[in-house]
Design an enzyme around this catalytic site. Structure first.
Site, PDB file in Angstrom:
ATOM      1  N   LYS A  53       0.840  -1.203   0.000  1.00  0.00           N
ATOM      2  CA  LYS A  53       0.000   0.000   0.000  1.00  0.00           C
ATOM      3  C   LYS A  53       0.875   1.253   0.000  1.00  0.00           C
ATOM      4  O   LYS A  53       0.601   2.218  -0.705  1.00  0.00           O
ATOM      5  CB  LYS A  53      -0.935  -0.021   1.217  1.00  0.00           C
ATOM      6  CG  LYS A  53      -2.071  -1.013   1.027  1.00  0.00           C
ATOM      7  CD  LYS A  53      -2.829  -1.340   2.291  1.00  0.00           C
ATOM      8  CE  LYS A  53      -3.798  -2.499   2.014  1.00  0.00           C
ATOM      9  NZ  LYS A  53      -4.442  -3.035   3.203  1.00  0.00           N
ATOM     10  N   GLN A  97      -4.925  -1.698   9.367  1.00  0.00           N
ATOM     11  CA  GLN A  97      -4.723  -3.036   8.794  1.00  0.00           C
ATOM     12  C   GLN A  97      -5.308  -4.095   9.733  1.00  0.00           C
ATOM     13  O   GLN A  97      -4.980  -4.132  10.911  1.00  0.00           O
ATOM     14  CB  GLN A  97      -3.216  -3.278   8.570  1.00  0.00           C
ATOM     15  CG  GLN A  97      -2.894  -4.568   7.868  1.00  0.00           C
ATOM     16  CD  GLN A  97      -3.406  -4.614   6.420  1.00  0.00           C
ATOM     17  OE1 GLN A  97      -3.264  -3.657   5.668  1.00  0.00           O
ATOM     18  NE2 GLN A  97      -4.013  -5.730   6.041  1.00  0.00           N
ATOM     19  N   ASP A 120     -11.523   2.666   3.611  1.00  0.00           N
ATOM     20  CA  ASP A 120     -11.793   1.228   3.499  1.00  0.00           C
ATOM     21  C   ASP A 120     -13.298   0.945   3.429  1.00  0.00           C
ATOM     22  O   ASP A 120     -13.714  -0.174   3.132  1.00  0.00           O
ATOM     23  CB  ASP A 120     -11.229   0.509   4.739  1.00  0.00           C
ATOM     24  CG  ASP A 120     -10.028  -0.351   4.389  1.00  0.00           C
ATOM     25  OD1 ASP A 120      -9.833  -0.633   3.188  1.00  0.00           O
ATOM     26  OD2 ASP A 120      -9.307  -0.750   5.317  1.00  0.00           O
TER      27      ASP A 120
END
Ligand code: NDP
Length: 285
Positions: A53, A97, A120
């Site tokens: 990422k 994460q 997200d």
């Protein structure tokens, strides 16, 4: 033989558009899209994802800030960090994460991320927006699937879509997105009876189970489009999807490979959402 959908190429095209828009945003508004990635603990797969990422952010001209915290970090410390990122003007997207260590309440943490920086798309506010069809951040993997179908000109409206898997990050959101696009959607899961028959009825199959090659080639209706989200490691190195690729590609009209199908779209949509957030901040969308 099915067309093999080249997720890498589609993702690369979208990423070059993102890089161009990022350059324009910098020039015209002095804004650099900023993504904060928070990693707690030492999970090796998570470290790889976070590294990917960060690399993608740098390649797109984003400001990227990685916060690597020890596995012993308390929930309160993590929440305090997220609150500081919520208040940081240079940050337009926050990604925590997953998975988090067991002593941390994942729901509480995800709910702390400001919905306006939830790139997200996991915050209940954004999940609710998806449900009622209000513009919002959409979860990256399912959003990437929709973009992919659009890019290769697959008509969704009026199609029978069967989604195998009902997780909050893939199965449920892709089902809602397909419904939004006027498909008739069936969602299957581990208690579904006659899974084979359900899959056989589908014009579009989305496989998001996490079981190597569970969906067999002879379950696929001739001409169906098959999107394989599954990533399963078999043996030491080989990655396979949830669909029996060779057999299914003899029957389907189009199919995603694993790797190189859905995977590259996920990080791309994270960049897309972060750029969108920065543009919102600049008042241009
Ligand atoms: P989850 O484990 O959260 O969900 C799996 C789903 O599959 C559950 O809904 C489960 O049903 C269902 N299921 C399990 N066994 C069966 C069965 N025998 N028949 C029918 N349904 C079954 O997985 P995720 O959604 O997180 O991920 C799915 C796969 O996609 C994984 O391989 C993952 O690695 C991959 N993935 C890939 C991404 C990418 O970027 N390429 C991103 C995210 C995930 P039930 O709810 O009843 O338990």
């Amino acid at each position: 033989m099915a067309t093999v959908i080249n997720g890498k190429e589609i993702a690369a095209n979208i990423r070059s558009e993102i890089a161009k828009e990022t350059e324009d945003l910098k020039k015209e508004k002095g804004i650099i899209p900023g993504l904060a990635v928070v990693l707690v603990g030492e999970d090796p797969a998570s470290k790889v994802y976070v590294g990917m990422k960060e690399k993608a952010c740098i390649e797109s001209g984003f400001h990227s800030k990685e916060h690597k915290l020890s596995a012993e970090t308390s929930e309160e410390e993590l929440i305090a960090l997220i609150k500081s990122l919520n208040a940081d003007d240079k940050i337009h997207g926050i990604l925590v994460q997953l998975p988090l260590p067991d002593h941390i309440n994942e729901t509480r943490v995800l709910e702390t991320v400001s919905p306006s920086k939830d790139v997200d798309g996991f915050h209940p506010y954004n999940v609710g927006c998806l449900l009622v069809g209000k513009p919002s951040f959409q979860p990256c993997t399912p959003y990437g699937i929709i973009k992919m179908l659009e890019q290769i000109g697959i008509e969704i409206e009026g199609k029978e879509a069967v989604v195998v898997g009902r997780s909050n990050i893939v199965g449920k959101p892709i089902a809602l997105m397909l419904l939004q696009k006027n498909a008739t959607v069936t969602v299957c899961h581990s208690r579904t009876k006659n899974l084979k028959e359900k899959v056989k009825s589908a014009d579009i199959v989305i496989a998001a189970v996490g079981k190597p090659e569970m969906i067999k080639g002879d379950w696929i209706k001739p001409g169906a489009v098959v999107i394989d989200v599954g990533v399963n490691r078999v043996g030491d190195k080989k990655l396979v999807g949830d669909v029996e690729f060779e057999a299914a590609s003899k029957v389907a009209s189009a199919i995603t490979p694993v790797p190189g199908g859905v995977g590259p779209m996920t990080i791309t949509m994270l960049l897309y959402n972060t750029l969108y957030s920065a543009k919102q901040k600049a008042g241009i969308c």
